[in-house]
Design an enzyme around this catalytic site. Structure first.
Site, PDB file in Angstrom:
ATOM      1  N   THR A 231      -5.574   4.145   0.032  1.00 17.29           N
ATOM      2  CA  THR A 231      -4.810   3.004   0.552  1.00 17.29           C
ATOM      3  C   THR A 231      -3.507   3.476   1.189  1.00 17.29           C
ATOM      4  OG1 THR A 231      -5.731   1.416  -0.982  1.00 17.29           O
ATOM      5  CG2 THR A 231      -3.470   1.017  -0.303  1.00 17.29           C
ATOM      6  N   ARG A 259     -15.145  -8.477  -3.573  1.00 17.61           N
ATOM      7  CA  ARG A 259     -14.110  -8.022  -4.523  1.00 17.61           C
ATOM      8  C   ARG A 259     -12.754  -7.896  -3.808  1.00 17.61           C
ATOM      9  NH1 ARG A 259     -10.548  -3.274  -4.624  1.00 17.61           N
ATOM     10  NH2 ARG A 259      -9.994  -2.896  -6.792  1.00 17.61           N
ATOM     11  N   ASP A 262      -5.712  -5.105  -5.655  1.00 20.70           N
ATOM     12  CA  ASP A 262      -4.285  -5.424  -5.818  1.00 20.70           C
ATOM     13  C   ASP A 262      -3.516  -5.475  -4.497  1.00 20.70           C
ATOM     14  OD1 ASP A 262      -4.809  -2.599  -5.659  1.00 20.70           O
ATOM     15  OD2 ASP A 262      -2.688  -2.271  -6.072  1.00 20.70           O
ATOM     16  N   THR A 282      -0.829   2.116  -4.950  1.00 21.95           N
ATOM     17  CA  THR A 282      -2.190   2.548  -4.659  1.00 21.95           C
ATOM     18  C   THR A 282      -2.855   2.944  -5.972  1.00 21.95           C
ATOM     19  OG1 THR A 282      -3.575   4.116  -3.447  1.00 21.95           O
ATOM     20  CG2 THR A 282      -1.441   4.940  -4.198  1.00 21.95           C
ATOM     21  N   GLY A 283      -4.165   2.733  -6.056  1.00 29.96           N
ATOM     22  CA  GLY A 283      -4.863   3.105  -7.282  1.00 29.96           C
ATOM     23  C   GLY A 283      -5.923   2.084  -7.638  1.00 29.96           C
ATOM     24  N   GLY A 285      -7.140  -0.973  -8.445  1.00 30.01           N
ATOM     25  CA  GLY A 285      -6.469  -2.251  -8.259  1.00 30.01           C
ATOM     26  C   GLY A 285      -6.529  -3.222  -9.416  1.00 30.01           C
TER      27      GLY A 285
END
Ligand code: ASP
Length: 365
Positions: A231, A259, A262, A282-283, A285
């Site tokens: 992201t 889906r 975040d 980022t990660g 979500g």
């Protein structure tokens, strides 16, 4: 004065097994910063191919330069800096945003983005776009030209068409590399080696986490296969000290059709408040949503008077980490203090200082 000051080192971290990778490395305080960007998390240095690293660094620098030029323009706001930087990363096929977005389980590209400004706390976001070239522009249009915060799917695309935003064929977002990634993840899932989105690599379903009985920490995944979260995001401060933040993504590889992570959720993947800071995350979500990660960092700065470095380290390492939440955040305060924290081996990040110096890093270099 140096723009980057090492303020303290969390020394004697246990350098055992894979543990060190997910522990906070040297905490670094950055000063006189006007723009920070990220291009998602990174796996270990040994997995980084030199040509790819070079190309990604070049695009990160291009994004910083675009942000710098936008911020320098007459009457420019922090939003302009964020938008310019994110557009460059969306246009690059190397990041999981815009062109180069990851695939859903049924081989679609569904894009999410959000943007927020810290003066009036105005925000806009879009989710599930399939034909809008630059989702960050769509998010900004939602903020500035509607009374809503979040538009999704067909309705969002209809709005973008009305606003004359650039539309593309869905095939514009498809890249061979991401398709290969999807096939690999699906094969691993079938073989039981990895898990679908929503469960960690030890097979624990994310939803079972309780703050009182933390689940597996990323730090405990010795020898684990790290996923990359590509992201992109940016946070800028303009000449009058207002902050803005934005995030754009294709989501997570192999996610379900429909889906939403975040990145388009204000308070989870993006937040901006002149009273504290701007944040882009980022990660994984689902964790960032459940922990309201971006807003939690900003609130720590505003109410607990934590520095941006302490606030982001606490949320990423002490809250998300022990719960199994993998990822990172970039933070910038109106006074030019910035912080970058991640609990993965690395995170693509860059910063531009007031005097025009641009820097890009992946690890604590
Ligand atoms: N946070 C994004 C999501 O969950 C993924 C990423 O950061 O790459 O959709």
């Amino acid at each position: 004065m140096s723009s980057l000051r090492r303020c303290f080192v969390r020394s004697l971290l246990p350098l055992v097994g894979g543990l060190w990778m997910a522990m906070p490395a040297a905490a670094v305080e950055y000063e006189n910063v006007v723009l920070v960007i990220h291009g998602g998390t990174a796996r270990g240095r040994e997995t980084l191919k030199p040509e790819r690293e070079q190309a990604m660094r070049a695009d990160m620098l291009k994004a910083l330069a675009a942000g710098r030029d936008a911020l320098a323009a007459e009457g420019a706001t922090a939003l302009d800096g964020v938008q310019a930087a994110v557009c460059v990363l969306e246009d690059s096929p190397l990041f999981n945003a815009g062109r180069g977005a990851v695939f859903t389980a049924d081989e679609r590209n569904e894009l999410d983005a959000s943007i927020m400004e810290g003066t009036k706390l105005n925000a806009g976001a879009v989710a599930g776009l399939t034909i809008v070239k630059n989702p960050i522009l769509a998010a900004r249009a939602v903020m500035e030209r509607t009374e809503h915060v979040l538009l999704m799917g067909h309705g969002a695309e209809q709005f973008c068409r009305e606003q004359k935003l650039e539309l593309v064929d869905p095939s514009y977002f498809r890249t061979e590399e991401r398709l290969e990634e999807l096939r690999k993840v699906q094969a691993e899932e079938k073989a039981g080696k990895t898990s679908a989105v929503g469960a960690d690599l030890e097979g624990n379903v994310a939803q079972t986490f309780s703050p009182l009985t933390p689940g597996p920490s990323p730090a405990r995944g010795e020898g684990r296969t790290w996923k990359e979260y590509g992201t992109v995001g940016a946070v800028a401060v303009d000449k009058v000290g207002h902050v803005a933040a934005g995030t754009s993504t294709g989501g997570m590889t192999n996610k379900r059709h429909g889906r939403v992570g975040d990145s388009p959720i204000i308070g989870a993947g993006t937040y901006a408040d002149d009273r504290s800071c701007g944040v882009s995350c980022t990660g994984h979500g689902e964790f960032f949503i459940r922990f309201s990660a971006a807003q939690s960092i900003a609130t720590r700065v505003r109410l607990l008077k934590q520095s941006v470095e302490e606030a982001s380290r606490t949320v990423i390492h002490d809250e998300l980490g022990p719960a199994g939440g993998v990822g990172g955040a970039i933070v910038l305060a109106p006074d030019g203090h910035a912080a970058f924290n991640w609990n993965t081996p690395g995170m693509w990040h860059g910063w531009l200082t007031r005097d025009g110096r641009m820097n890009v890093a992946v690890y604590r270099e």
